[in-house]
Design an enzyme around this catalytic site. Structure first.
Site, PDB file in Angstrom:
ATOM      1  N   GLY A  16      -0.802 -11.427  25.264  1.00 10.51           N
ATOM      2  CA  GLY A  16      -0.618 -10.432  24.204  1.00 10.51           C
ATOM      3  C   GLY A  16       0.831 -10.392  23.744  1.00 10.51           C
ATOM      4  N   ALA A  17       1.490 -11.554  23.840  1.00  8.46           N
ATOM      5  CA  ALA A  17       2.934 -11.609  23.581  1.00  8.46           C
ATOM      6  C   ALA A  17       3.284 -11.338  22.118  1.00  8.46           C
ATOM      7  CB  ALA A  17       3.470 -12.976  24.000  1.00  8.46           C
ATOM      8  N   GLY A 135      -3.193  -4.208  30.245  1.00  8.84           N
ATOM      9  CA  GLY A 135      -4.243  -3.944  29.252  1.00  8.84           C
ATOM     10  C   GLY A 135      -5.317  -3.023  29.813  1.00  8.84           C
ATOM     11  N   ASP A 164       2.721   6.043  34.968  1.00 14.05           N
ATOM     12  CA  ASP A 164       2.323   7.399  35.361  1.00 14.05           C
ATOM     13  C   ASP A 164       3.318   7.963  36.378  1.00 14.05           C
ATOM     14  OD1 ASP A 164      -0.396   7.185  33.992  1.00 14.05           O
ATOM     15  OD2 ASP A 164      -0.452   5.498  35.372  1.00 14.05           O
ATOM     16  N   HIS A 192      -5.738   4.716  36.398  1.00 11.51           N
ATOM     17  CA  HIS A 192      -4.827   4.960  35.262  1.00 11.51           C
ATOM     18  C   HIS A 192      -5.679   5.547  34.129  1.00 11.51           C
ATOM     19  CE1 HIS A 192      -1.740   4.541  32.265  1.00 11.51           C
ATOM     20  NE2 HIS A 192      -2.474   3.708  31.545  1.00 11.51           N
TER      21      HIS A 192
HETATM   22  P1  NAD Z   1      -1.104  -4.547  20.580  1.00 14.62           P
HETATM   23  O1  NAD Z   1      -2.373  -4.435  19.816  1.00 14.62           O
HETATM   24  O2  NAD Z   1       0.193  -4.288  19.901  1.00 14.62           O
HETATM   25  O3  NAD Z   1      -1.004  -5.999  21.234  1.00 14.62           O
HETATM   26  C1  NAD Z   1      -2.060  -6.569  21.935  1.00 14.62           C
HETATM   27  C2  NAD Z   1      -1.971  -8.072  21.722  1.00 14.62           C
HETATM   28  O4  NAD Z   1      -2.904  -8.689  22.587  1.00 14.62           O
HETATM   29  C3  NAD Z   1      -2.322  -8.510  20.292  1.00 14.62           C
HETATM   30  O5  NAD Z   1      -1.244  -9.271  19.761  1.00 14.62           O
HETATM   31  C4  NAD Z   1      -3.574  -9.359  20.480  1.00 14.62           C
HETATM   32  O6  NAD Z   1      -3.651 -10.450  19.568  1.00 14.62           O
HETATM   33  C5  NAD Z   1      -3.398  -9.826  21.922  1.00 14.62           C
HETATM   34  N1  NAD Z   1      -4.625 -10.262  22.586  1.00 14.62           N
HETATM   35  C6  NAD Z   1      -5.878  -9.762  22.455  1.00 14.62           C
HETATM   36  N2  NAD Z   1      -6.745 -10.462  23.207  1.00 14.62           N
HETATM   37  C7  NAD Z   1      -6.024 -11.413  23.848  1.00 14.62           C
HETATM   38  C8  NAD Z   1      -6.342 -12.459  24.749  1.00 14.62           C
HETATM   39  N3  NAD Z   1      -7.596 -12.681  25.149  1.00 14.62           N
HETATM   40  N4  NAD Z   1      -5.344 -13.259  25.206  1.00 14.62           N
HETATM   41  C9  NAD Z   1      -4.079 -13.071  24.805  1.00 14.62           C
HETATM   42  N5  NAD Z   1      -3.716 -12.106  23.931  1.00 14.62           N
HETATM   43  C10 NAD Z   1      -4.673 -11.291  23.454  1.00 14.62           C
HETATM   44  O7  NAD Z   1      -1.272  -3.589  21.870  1.00 14.62           O
HETATM   45  P2  NAD Z   1      -0.125  -3.060  22.863  1.00 14.62           P
HETATM   46  O8  NAD Z   1       0.409  -1.770  22.340  1.00 14.62           O
HETATM   47  O9  NAD Z   1       0.813  -4.147  23.180  1.00 14.62           O
HETATM   48  O10 NAD Z   1      -1.031  -2.681  24.137  1.00 14.62           O
HETATM   49  C11 NAD Z   1      -1.651  -3.691  24.892  1.00 14.62           C
HETATM   50  C12 NAD Z   1      -2.552  -3.080  25.966  1.00 14.62           C
HETATM   51  O11 NAD Z   1      -1.768  -2.355  26.923  1.00 14.62           O
HETATM   52  C13 NAD Z   1      -3.597  -2.079  25.452  1.00 14.62           C
HETATM   53  O12 NAD Z   1      -4.838  -2.307  26.109  1.00 14.62           O
HETATM   54  C14 NAD Z   1      -3.015  -0.730  25.859  1.00 14.62           C
HETATM   55  O13 NAD Z   1      -4.012   0.260  25.992  1.00 14.62           O
HETATM   56  C15 NAD Z   1      -2.402  -1.107  27.194  1.00 14.62           C
HETATM   57  N6  NAD Z   1      -1.401  -0.172  27.738  1.00 14.62           N
HETATM   58  C16 NAD Z   1      -1.430   0.044  29.087  1.00 14.62           C
HETATM   59  C17 NAD Z   1      -0.491   0.870  29.675  1.00 14.62           C
HETATM   60  C18 NAD Z   1      -0.493   1.120  31.168  1.00 14.62           C
HETATM   61  O14 NAD Z   1       0.312   1.938  31.647  1.00 14.62           O
HETATM   62  N7  NAD Z   1      -1.344   0.489  31.957  1.00 14.62           N
HETATM   63  C19 NAD Z   1       0.497   1.483  28.887  1.00 14.62           C
HETATM   64  C20 NAD Z   1       0.502   1.225  27.501  1.00 14.62           C
HETATM   65  C21 NAD Z   1      -0.461   0.385  26.936  1.00 14.62           C
HETATM   66  C1  LMR Z   2      -0.556   4.918  28.331  1.00 14.67           C
HETATM   67  O1  LMR Z   2      -0.747   5.478  29.400  1.00 14.67           O
HETATM   68  O2  LMR Z   2       0.341   5.249  27.535  1.00 14.67           O
HETATM   69  C2  LMR Z   2      -1.426   3.731  27.965  1.00 14.67           C
HETATM   70  O3  LMR Z   2      -2.406   3.514  28.949  1.00 14.67           O
HETATM   71  C3  LMR Z   2      -1.999   3.812  26.604  1.00 14.67           C
HETATM   72  C4  LMR Z   2      -3.114   4.826  26.522  1.00 14.67           C
HETATM   73  O4  LMR Z   2      -4.165   4.491  25.948  1.00 14.67           O
HETATM   74  O5  LMR Z   2      -2.944   5.933  27.007  1.00 14.67           O
END
Ligand code: NAD
Ligand code: LMR
Length: 340
Positions: A16-17, A135, A164, A192
């Site tokens: 997802g870079a 993700g 968190d 989470h």
């Molecule tokens: P974003 O939409 O800006 O970027 C996601 C990227 O992933 C996109 O560029 C997309 O093309 C790419 N992608 C999709 N499927 C893919 C695959 N199979 N292989 C490689 N790349 C792929 O989203 P973001 O804001 O960067 O968030 C990414 C994820 O992180 C989301 O699921 C979000 O909910 C999660 N997130 C988790 C936490 C946590 O604390 N665990 C915190 C924030 C966001």
């Molecule tokens: C967060 O905790 O900020 C991420 O998991 C994004 C979300 O969907 O809450």
């Protein structure tokens, strides 16, 4: 000047870079913010065709930064290439939620990503690979990834709850008007998700129990307990939704920061006290074996270890059980989708 020749380059894969978090991660990693000023890194940026232009643009910018620690950048849409020789994998690529959604609502959209990536890690990554899933829903996606990589030890798969943990520190620091660095031994338990349990039972501030310091500041034991139950726990557990509501999309820089800290500590060790990470349960604290749950952890010699033997009173036990029940439901849903 740091001697970067002491270490072979560490290969870091970011999926997802081309997305938001990927962009917030790579420049800090390339400048030594994750592994320190003496460890060269090689970046592998993995995307899908729709997102690859963002990753390619970022690769150009990385070159223009001329980071001394960065030995190379490859952009790919092929998981076999993206995980080739990978020592550290940050699995970010997945759809984020929007307003009004829970993270579990992303299960159907995102879970299918992690089986093929687990298989590619199994086939192509280095023997010492360490994986953190960012993700969402992160815990269950990590479960799928681990299950798809049978030759990689289960303790190499983790999910991010450091965000968190840091949110809990931030809330306590503000409530107690104390620097974050004075606060120790907060725990995030479970998923989470909104069911997580941010726990201060064993936490201290400048060496005193947090509960005692809160009681002094808020006017008694009952006020401290009420603040924890009615303000602190829901605020931390629902902070992701608060960010989405206020900024219109989910957290980015704080998520990238947490992922970097998670990996930094895993490789280089935790300093004082413990932190929180979601790791594969071996039955600790009654969490069913195989679930990826958040626990209090320390890191030494390149391994996260669960802090065992902490007391959980009946209210804490009930909160942990509720979050673990949700993890169990997510596992059942993934099984029903044929992904486990
Ligand atoms: P974003 O939409 O800006 O970027 C996601 C990227 O992933 C996109 O560029 C997309 O093309 C790419 N992608 C999709 N499927 C893919 C695959 N199979 N292989 C490689 N790349 C792929 O989203 P973001 O804001 O960067 O968030 C990414 C994820 O992180 C989301 O699921 C979000 O909910 C999660 N997130 C988790 C936490 C946590 O604390 N665990 C915190 C924030 C966001
Ligand atoms: C967060 O905790 O900020 C991420 O998991 C994004 C979300 O969907 O809450």
């Amino acid at each position: 000047m740091a001697d970067t020749r002491r270490h072979r380059p560490t290969t870091v894969t970011i999926t997802g870079a081309g997305g938001q978090i990927g962009y917030a991660l790579m420049f800090r990693i390339a400048s030594g913010g994750m592994l320190g000023p003496d460890r060269p890194v090689r970046l592998r940026l993995l995307e899908i065709p729709q997102g690859v232009a963002g990753a390619e643009g970022a690769a150009l910018e990385l070159q223009d930064c001329a980071f001394p620690l960065l030995t190379g950048v490859d952009v790919s849409t092929d998981p076999a290439e993206g995980f080739d020789g990978c020592n550290i994998a940050l699995l970010v690529g997945a759809r984020p939620r929007g307003p009004g959604m829970e993270r579990a609502d992303l299960l159907a959209a995102n879970a299918g990503i992690f089986g093929p990536q687990g298989a590619a890690i199994n086939a192509a990554a280095a023997d010492d690979v360490r994986v953190v899933v960012v993700g969402n829903p992160a815990n269950t996606n990590a479960l799928i990834t681990a299950a798809s990589a049978p030759d990689v030890p289960a303790d190499r798969f983790t999910a991010l709850t450091r965000l968190d943990h840091n949110r809990a520190l931030g809330q306590l620091s503000a409530a107690l008007d104390t620097p974050v660095g004075e606060i120790r031994d907060v725990t995030i338990w479970g998923n989470h998700s909104a069911s997580q349990f941010p726990d201060v039972t064993h936490a201290t501030v400048a060496g005193r129990p947090v509960h005692e310091a809160l009681a002094e500041r808020l006017g008694g034991e009952a006020a401290a307990t009420a603040w924890l139950d009615e303000t602190f726990i829901p605020r931390v557990a629902k902070r992701g939704a608060e960010i989405i509501q206020v900024r219109g999309s989910s957290s980015v820089a704080s998520a990238a920061n947490a992922a970097i800290e998670h990996m930094h500590d895993w490789v280089l060790g935790t300093a004082d006290g413990w932190t929180s990470a979601a790791v594969v349960s071996r039955g600790e604290y009654g969490v069913p074996e195989g679930l990826v749950s958040s626990f209090p952890v320390t890191a030494q010699d390149g391994a996260y270890r669960i802090v065992e033997g902490l007391s959980l009173d009946p209210r804490a036990r009930a909160r942990l059980d509720a979050s673990v029940a949700e993890l169990d439901e997510e596992r059942a849903a993934v099984r029903a989708l044929g992904l486990l």
